[in-house]
Design an enzyme around this catalytic site. Sequence first.
Site, PDB file in Angstrom:
ATOM      1  N   GLU A   1      -6.680   4.589   8.182  1.00  0.00           N
ATOM      2  CA  GLU A   1      -6.479   6.077   7.873  1.00  0.00           C
ATOM      3  C   GLU A   1      -7.530   6.634   7.314  1.00  0.00           C
ATOM      4  O   GLU A   1      -7.759   7.917   7.500  1.00  0.00           O
ATOM      5  CB  GLU A   1      -4.903   5.940   7.080  1.00  0.00           C
ATOM      6  CG  GLU A   1      -3.845   5.865   7.833  1.00  0.00           C
ATOM      7  CD  GLU A   1      -2.731   5.422   6.948  1.00  0.00           C
ATOM      8  OE1 GLU A   1      -2.449   5.517   5.878  1.00  0.00           O
ATOM      9  OE2 GLU A   1      -1.651   4.630   7.764  1.00  0.00           O
TER      10      GLU A   1
ATOM     11  N   HIS B   1      -9.560   1.164   5.254  1.00  0.00           N
ATOM     12  CA  HIS B   1      -8.206   1.299   5.885  1.00  0.00           C
ATOM     13  C   HIS B   1      -8.131   2.295   7.219  1.00  0.00           C
ATOM     14  O   HIS B   1      -9.034   3.094   7.143  1.00  0.00           O
ATOM     15  CB  HIS B   1      -7.069   1.864   4.927  1.00  0.00           C
ATOM     16  CG  HIS B   1      -5.647   1.747   5.402  1.00  0.00           C
ATOM     17  ND1 HIS B   1      -5.241   2.761   6.356  1.00  0.00           N
ATOM     18  CD2 HIS B   1      -4.579   0.821   5.084  1.00  0.00           C
ATOM     19  CE1 HIS B   1      -3.840   2.442   6.626  1.00  0.00           C
ATOM     20  NE2 HIS B   1      -3.775   1.219   5.818  1.00  0.00           N
TER      21      HIS B   1
ATOM     22  N   GLY C   1       2.758   1.911  10.929  1.00  0.00           N
ATOM     23  CA  GLY C   1       3.819   3.065  10.810  1.00  0.00           C
ATOM     24  C   GLY C   1       4.395   3.349  12.186  1.00  0.00           C
ATOM     25  O   GLY C   1       5.219   4.341  12.374  1.00  0.00           O
TER      26      GLY C   1
ATOM     27  N   GLY D   1       3.100  -1.224   4.345  1.00  0.00           N
ATOM     28  CA  GLY D   1       3.018   0.059   3.994  1.00  0.00           C
ATOM     29  C   GLY D   1       4.420   0.623   3.585  1.00  0.00           C
ATOM     30  O   GLY D   1       4.757   0.278   2.390  1.00  0.00           O
ATOM     31  N   GLY D   2       5.211   1.323   4.457  1.00  0.00           N
ATOM     32  CA  GLY D   2       6.240   1.920   4.281  1.00  0.00           C
ATOM     33  C   GLY D   2       7.266   1.106   3.650  1.00  0.00           C
ATOM     34  O   GLY D   2       7.979   1.625   2.629  1.00  0.00           O
TER      35      GLY D   2
ATOM     36  N   GLU E   1      -5.109  -5.125  10.552  1.00  0.00           N
ATOM     37  CA  GLU E   1      -4.275  -4.039  10.836  1.00  0.00           C
ATOM     38  C   GLU E   1      -4.371  -3.602  12.101  1.00  0.00           C
ATOM     39  O   GLU E   1      -5.295  -2.634  12.166  1.00  0.00           O
ATOM     40  CB  GLU E   1      -4.141  -3.029   9.496  1.00  0.00           C
ATOM     41  CG  GLU E   1      -3.781  -3.630   8.305  1.00  0.00           C
ATOM     42  CD  GLU E   1      -3.180  -2.788   7.307  1.00  0.00           C
ATOM     43  OE1 GLU E   1      -2.130  -2.900   6.674  1.00  0.00           O
ATOM     44  OE2 GLU E   1      -3.750  -1.833   7.170  1.00  0.00           O
TER      45      GLU E   1
ATOM     46  N   ASN F   1       0.943  -1.130   0.016  1.00  0.00           N
ATOM     47  CA  ASN F   1      -0.082  -0.135   0.071  1.00  0.00           C
ATOM     48  C   ASN F   1       0.753   1.053   0.044  1.00  0.00           C
ATOM     49  O   ASN F   1       1.556   1.650   1.082  1.00  0.00           O
ATOM     50  CB  ASN F   1      -1.013   0.003   1.399  1.00  0.00           C
ATOM     51  CG  ASN F   1      -1.469   1.190   1.401  1.00  0.00           C
ATOM     52  OD1 ASN F   1      -1.847   2.065   0.516  1.00  0.00           O
ATOM     53  ND2 ASN F   1      -2.139   1.365   2.633  1.00  0.00           N
ATOM     54  N   TRP F   2       1.082   2.042  -1.042  1.00  0.00           N
ATOM     55  CA  TRP F   2       1.887   3.121  -1.265  1.00  0.00           C
ATOM     56  C   TRP F   2       1.531   4.210  -0.682  1.00  0.00           C
ATOM     57  O   TRP F   2       2.162   5.354  -0.462  1.00  0.00           O
ATOM     58  CB  TRP F   2       2.036   3.448  -2.701  1.00  0.00           C
ATOM     59  CG  TRP F   2       2.739   2.242  -3.593  1.00  0.00           C
ATOM     60  CD1 TRP F   2       3.208   1.286  -3.009  1.00  0.00           C
ATOM     61  CD2 TRP F   2       3.345   2.257  -4.960  1.00  0.00           C
ATOM     62  NE1 TRP F   2       3.718   0.412  -4.070  1.00  0.00           N
ATOM     63  CE2 TRP F   2       3.873   1.104  -5.261  1.00  0.00           C
ATOM     64  CE3 TRP F   2       3.461   3.375  -5.915  1.00  0.00           C
ATOM     65  CZ2 TRP F   2       4.587   0.778  -6.365  1.00  0.00           C
ATOM     66  CZ3 TRP F   2       3.716   3.076  -7.158  1.00  0.00           C
ATOM     67  CH2 TRP F   2       4.432   2.052  -7.381  1.00  0.00           C
ATOM     68  N   LYS F   3       0.123   4.346  -0.226  1.00  0.00           N
ATOM     69  CA  LYS F   3      -0.485   5.310   0.383  1.00  0.00           C
ATOM     70  C   LYS F   3      -0.228   6.668  -0.476  1.00  0.00           C
ATOM     71  O   LYS F   3      -0.175   6.516  -1.656  1.00  0.00           O
ATOM     72  CB  LYS F   3       0.106   5.711   1.854  1.00  0.00           C
ATOM     73  CG  LYS F   3      -0.122   4.082   2.718  1.00  0.00           C
ATOM     74  CD  LYS F   3       0.107   4.288   4.289  1.00  0.00           C
ATOM     75  CE  LYS F   3      -0.021   2.955   4.834  1.00  0.00           C
ATOM     76  NZ  LYS F   3       0.014   3.098   6.399  1.00  0.00           N
TER      77      LYS F   3
ATOM     78  N   SER G   1       3.717  -2.302  10.231  1.00  0.00           N
ATOM     79  CA  SER G   1       5.138  -2.428  10.537  1.00  0.00           C
ATOM     80  C   SER G   1       5.906  -3.357  10.152  1.00  0.00           C
ATOM     81  O   SER G   1       6.783  -4.233  10.741  1.00  0.00           O
ATOM     82  CB  SER G   1       5.461  -2.240  12.080  1.00  0.00           C
ATOM     83  OG  SER G   1       5.091  -0.705  12.290  1.00  0.00           O
TER      84      SER G   1
HETATM   85  P1  13P Z   1       3.265   0.401   7.768  1.00  0.00           P
HETATM   86  O1  13P Z   1       3.807  -0.953   7.093  1.00  0.00           O
HETATM   87  O2  13P Z   1       4.129   1.524   7.031  1.00  0.00           O
HETATM   88  O3  13P Z   1       3.129   0.178   9.139  1.00  0.00           O
HETATM   89  O4  13P Z   1       1.763   0.503   7.074  1.00  0.00           O
HETATM   90  C1  13P Z   1       0.785  -0.415   7.277  1.00  0.00           C
HETATM   91  C2  13P Z   1      -0.102  -0.186   6.544  1.00  0.00           C
HETATM   92  O5  13P Z   1      -1.154   0.644   6.850  1.00  0.00           O
HETATM   93  C3  13P Z   1      -0.534  -0.913   5.219  1.00  0.00           C
HETATM   94  O6  13P Z   1      -1.843  -0.539   4.746  1.00  0.00           O
END
Ligand code: 13P
Length: 250
Positions: free
Chosen positions: A98, A96, A172, A231-232, A166, A11-13, A210
């Site tokens: 967020e 998600h 994050g 994510g990251g 999640e 997920n590149w956000k 994470s």
């Molecule tokens: P991180 O891997 O950066 O913690 O993010 C997880 C995430 O929200 C994937 O959708």
Amino acid sequence: MKLDRPIVFGNWKMNGLRADGLALAGTLAERAVRLTGTLGVFPPFTLIHAVAQRVKDTTILVGGQDCHDKPSGAYTGCVAAPMLVDAGAKAVILGHSERRHGLGESDALIRAKFAVARASGLLVVLCIGETEAEYLSGERSKRLAAQLDGSLPVGIGPEGLVVAYEPVWAIGTGRTPGREEIALTHAEIRAMLGKRIVGGEAVPILYGGSVKPENAAEIMAIEAVDGVLVGGASLDARSFWSIYQAGGGA
Ligand code: 13P
């Protein structure tokens, strides 16, 4: 759509301009000649078409990070599920944290989006997860069950659905639940899905929060974990690919 293990989704956000996004997709495309598992990337809307073109000779799946709850109409600034399909997406992330917490999305809204996404033929990656307060007060299971109850449309089958667990407090932050906790929670979610969907035990369940190259092997060695939503660490081709390999993917 057949989803072989390990399922590793990135997920590149809200990250990636055309040059970086295409470079990342290009590196993955070169490595992903014959995938043994399932690799997917979820770029921002603006890059879906270009990334889908870049990986078109591979089985890398491209998806959107959200869609609207209507298939078209006067909704300024929004993107509809049929538009994602038109751009080359095969999947969409819904619910998600967020968007739930940052943008106030409710389970009812997510359920409405779910229906439009499935009607458009998209694989839905439905995210659920408890907050830190819910985790600490022992309300995790209750929260996850409520999210499933509120966001799964009634009468759906197990096809076209992936659930991503999640924990909000793990996203994050560099913190993750322990091995046993992840195993237990995934088993609980599987049982919940079995109660709500005929054949729901077969729905793949990903862990997200994470996930890094350093912890990916341990997390994906858990039998109840079908893969990960990253994510990251998905923004770097080398990290993302090593997470995929850590899950047994080649
Ligand atoms: P991180 O891997 O950066 O913690 O993010 C997880 C995430 O929200 C994937 O959708």
